[in-house]
Design a protein around this motif. Structure first.
Motif, PDB file in Angstrom:
ATOM      1  N   MET A   1     -24.487  67.625  22.656  1.00 30.26           N
ATOM      2  CA  MET A   1     -25.672  68.144  23.572  1.00 30.26           C
ATOM      3  C   MET A   1     -26.873  67.184  23.324  1.00 30.26           C
ATOM      4  O   MET A   1     -27.058  66.694  22.411  1.00 30.26           O
ATOM      5  CB  MET A   1     -26.186  69.614  23.291  1.00 30.26           C
ATOM      6  N   ARG A   2     -27.520  66.760  24.489  1.00 29.54           N
ATOM      7  CA  ARG A   2     -28.172  65.684  24.414  1.00 29.54           C
ATOM      8  C   ARG A   2     -29.692  66.331  23.894  1.00 29.54           C
ATOM      9  O   ARG A   2     -29.874  67.470  24.210  1.00 29.54           O
ATOM     10  CB  ARG A   2     -28.713  65.092  25.579  1.00 29.54           C
ATOM     11  N   ASN A   3     -30.387  65.419  23.429  1.00 32.17           N
ATOM     12  CA  ASN A   3     -31.982  65.852  22.972  1.00 32.17           C
ATOM     13  C   ASN A   3     -32.899  65.396  24.187  1.00 32.17           C
ATOM     14  O   ASN A   3     -33.263  64.423  24.230  1.00 32.17           O
ATOM     15  CB  ASN A   3     -32.215  65.016  21.894  1.00 32.17           C
ATOM     16  N   ASN A   4     -32.921  66.401  24.962  1.00 31.92           N
ATOM     17  CA  ASN A   4     -34.021  66.316  26.122  1.00 31.92           C
ATOM     18  C   ASN A   4     -35.153  66.872  26.289  1.00 31.92           C
ATOM     19  O   ASN A   4     -36.094  66.628  27.052  1.00 31.92           O
ATOM     20  CB  ASN A   4     -33.192  66.889  27.441  1.00 31.92           C
ATOM     21  N   LYS A   5     -35.572  67.076  24.889  1.00 26.94           N
ATOM     22  CA  LYS A   5     -37.092  67.542  24.740  1.00 26.94           C
ATOM     23  C   LYS A   5     -38.052  66.360  24.655  1.00 26.94           C
ATOM     24  O   LYS A   5     -37.512  65.204  24.233  1.00 26.94           O
ATOM     25  CB  LYS A   5     -37.205  68.652  23.550  1.00 26.94           C
ATOM     26  N   PRO A   6     -39.270  66.218  24.928  1.00 27.86           N
ATOM     27  CA  PRO A   6     -40.110  65.412  24.908  1.00 27.86           C
ATOM     28  C   PRO A   6     -40.200  65.032  23.296  1.00 27.86           C
ATOM     29  O   PRO A   6     -40.464  65.863  22.326  1.00 27.86           O
ATOM     30  CB  PRO A   6     -41.464  66.090  25.287  1.00 27.86           C
ATOM     31  N   VAL A   7     -40.333  63.648  22.840  1.00 28.96           N
ATOM     32  CA  VAL A   7     -40.442  63.170  21.689  1.00 28.96           C
ATOM     33  C   VAL A   7     -41.779  62.439  21.521  1.00 28.96           C
ATOM     34  O   VAL A   7     -41.977  61.501  22.375  1.00 28.96           O
ATOM     35  CB  VAL A   7     -39.313  62.357  21.200  1.00 28.96           C
ATOM     36  N   SER A 115     -27.870  63.651  19.972  1.00 25.14           N
ATOM     37  CA  SER A 115     -27.767  64.882  19.862  1.00 25.14           C
ATOM     38  C   SER A 115     -28.736  65.662  18.930  1.00 25.14           C
ATOM     39  O   SER A 115     -28.801  66.878  18.841  1.00 25.14           O
ATOM     40  CB  SER A 115     -26.265  65.446  20.133  1.00 25.14           C
ATOM     41  N   LEU A 116     -29.020  65.048  18.005  1.00 25.10           N
ATOM     42  CA  LEU A 116     -29.934  65.411  16.821  1.00 25.10           C
ATOM     43  C   LEU A 116     -31.382  66.060  17.479  1.00 25.10           C
ATOM     44  O   LEU A 116     -31.961  65.412  18.224  1.00 25.10           O
ATOM     45  CB  LEU A 116     -30.191  64.476  15.839  1.00 25.10           C
ATOM     46  N   PRO A 117     -31.557  67.037  17.164  1.00 20.60           N
ATOM     47  CA  PRO A 117     -33.214  67.634  17.551  1.00 20.60           C
ATOM     48  C   PRO A 117     -33.982  66.949  16.991  1.00 20.60           C
ATOM     49  O   PRO A 117     -34.053  66.411  15.702  1.00 20.60           O
ATOM     50  CB  PRO A 117     -33.021  69.108  16.812  1.00 20.60           C
ATOM     51  N   VAL A 254     -45.148  64.370  28.583  1.00 20.14           N
ATOM     52  CA  VAL A 254     -44.908  65.249  29.383  1.00 20.14           C
ATOM     53  C   VAL A 254     -43.636  64.532  30.421  1.00 20.14           C
ATOM     54  O   VAL A 254     -44.040  63.381  30.721  1.00 20.14           O
ATOM     55  CB  VAL A 254     -45.901  66.043  30.312  1.00 20.14           C
ATOM     56  N   GLY A 255     -42.709  65.431  30.905  1.00 21.20           N
ATOM     57  CA  GLY A 255     -41.885  64.848  31.830  1.00 21.20           C
ATOM     58  C   GLY A 255     -40.926  63.931  31.301  1.00 21.20           C
ATOM     59  O   GLY A 255     -40.831  63.740  30.025  1.00 21.20           O
TER      60      GLY A 255
END
Length: 280
Positions: A1-7, A115-117, A254-255
């Motif tokens: 699962m990809r890490n899609n949250k903003p970094v 995939s790592l958080p 964001v985004g």
């Protein structure tokens, strides 16, 4: 699962070597981790990367293996204290623009497929104003410039800020006074740069914190440990915790612009721009 949250991507730079920049990165990483954040450190000192030595890590692979398609990003990561992950430096990659399109696409995809958080990416740049420093700094969302009480540190930090602002339009810089005797010395260091910048540059400078000169920090380095890990009550440890608390208040991206693959795309695009200017 990809890490899609903003970094949150933070580049830590310095005008010259010897000001404790890598130590700052290592201790910020550990402090963020203790804050509950998932942290990755990219050792971007492509010639003299040493954060693995500072944290007593033994990497077998580095970013060049990802570029060549031999390993995935997750396979080259080395786990450090408190679960931080380190991408070891790749001495063979001097400029992202020199990579062929396949290698560039592989790098972008490798960061996008992670995939790592992840909450924080800290970039330990090389010292000075080389092309790699400029490209990594400009690809980040935040730039921290580490200064110390040496004339060359101040003049070289100003030179870095001048190049990034005048030539590439970056306007906001966070300054960190390192190895200071007290708060007054830290403010005086900051004011020396601020006064010249206010006169000649169109930039916003912020003194984000100060790290005191601390014998326990030096002992931690000798034992290849972050002082925030080795000496939880040391004055420098408390300063790093304040530093991270300050950074936590910065606005999050964001985004799509906050996703890791977009960081890599900005990095490659910036490297191409620098190469084009150098050949013009």
């Amino acid at each position: 699962m990809r890490n899609n949250k903003p970094v949150r991507v933070i580049a830590v730079a310095s005008g010259k070597g010897g000001v404790g920049k890598t130590n700052v990165v290592a201790n910020m990483a550990v402090s963020f981790a203790k804050y509950g954040r998932k942290v990755m450190v990219l050792d971007a000192d492509l010639g003299l990367g040493n954060i693995d030595v500072l944290l007593d890590l033994a990497p077998r692979f580095n970013l060049s293996h990802v570029v060549r398609g031999e390993k995935t990003l997750e396979e080259v990561l080395v786990e450090g204290p408190h679960g931080i992950h380190v991408v070891p430096a790749a001495s063979g990659i001097q400029a992202m623009a020199e990579l062929d399109l396949r290698a560039q696409a592989a790098l972008v995809q490798s960061f996008g497929d992670l995939s790592l958080p992840l909450d924080i990416l800290l970039i330990d740049t090389a010292a000075g104003i080389s092309s790699s420093v400029l490209t990594f700094s400009l690809a980040a969302q935040e730039i921290i410039v580490v200064i110390s009480n040496e004339p060359t540190s101040i003049t070289d930090a100003y030179a870095l800020i001048k190049v990034l602002s005048r030539d590439y339009g970056h306007r906001r810089f966070r300054l960190l006074a390192n190895m200071v005797r007290d708060a007054q010395e830290g403010r005086e260091l900051f004011n020396k740069i601020l006064q010249v910048a206010d006169r000649y540059l169109d930039v916003s400078l912020d003194l984000m914190g100060m790290i005191p000169f601390d014998a326990k920090l030096r002992r931690a380095v000798q034992h290849q440990r972050a002082v925030t890990d080795a000496f939880p009550n040391a004055p420098s440890t408390q300063a790093f915790h304040r530093l991270v608390t300050t950074a936590e208040r910065w606005p999050m991206p964001v985004g799509n612009g906050g996703r890791l693959e977009f960081f890599m795309e900005r990095l490659i695009a910036g490297s191409h721009n620098l190469l084009d200017e150098a050949s013009a």
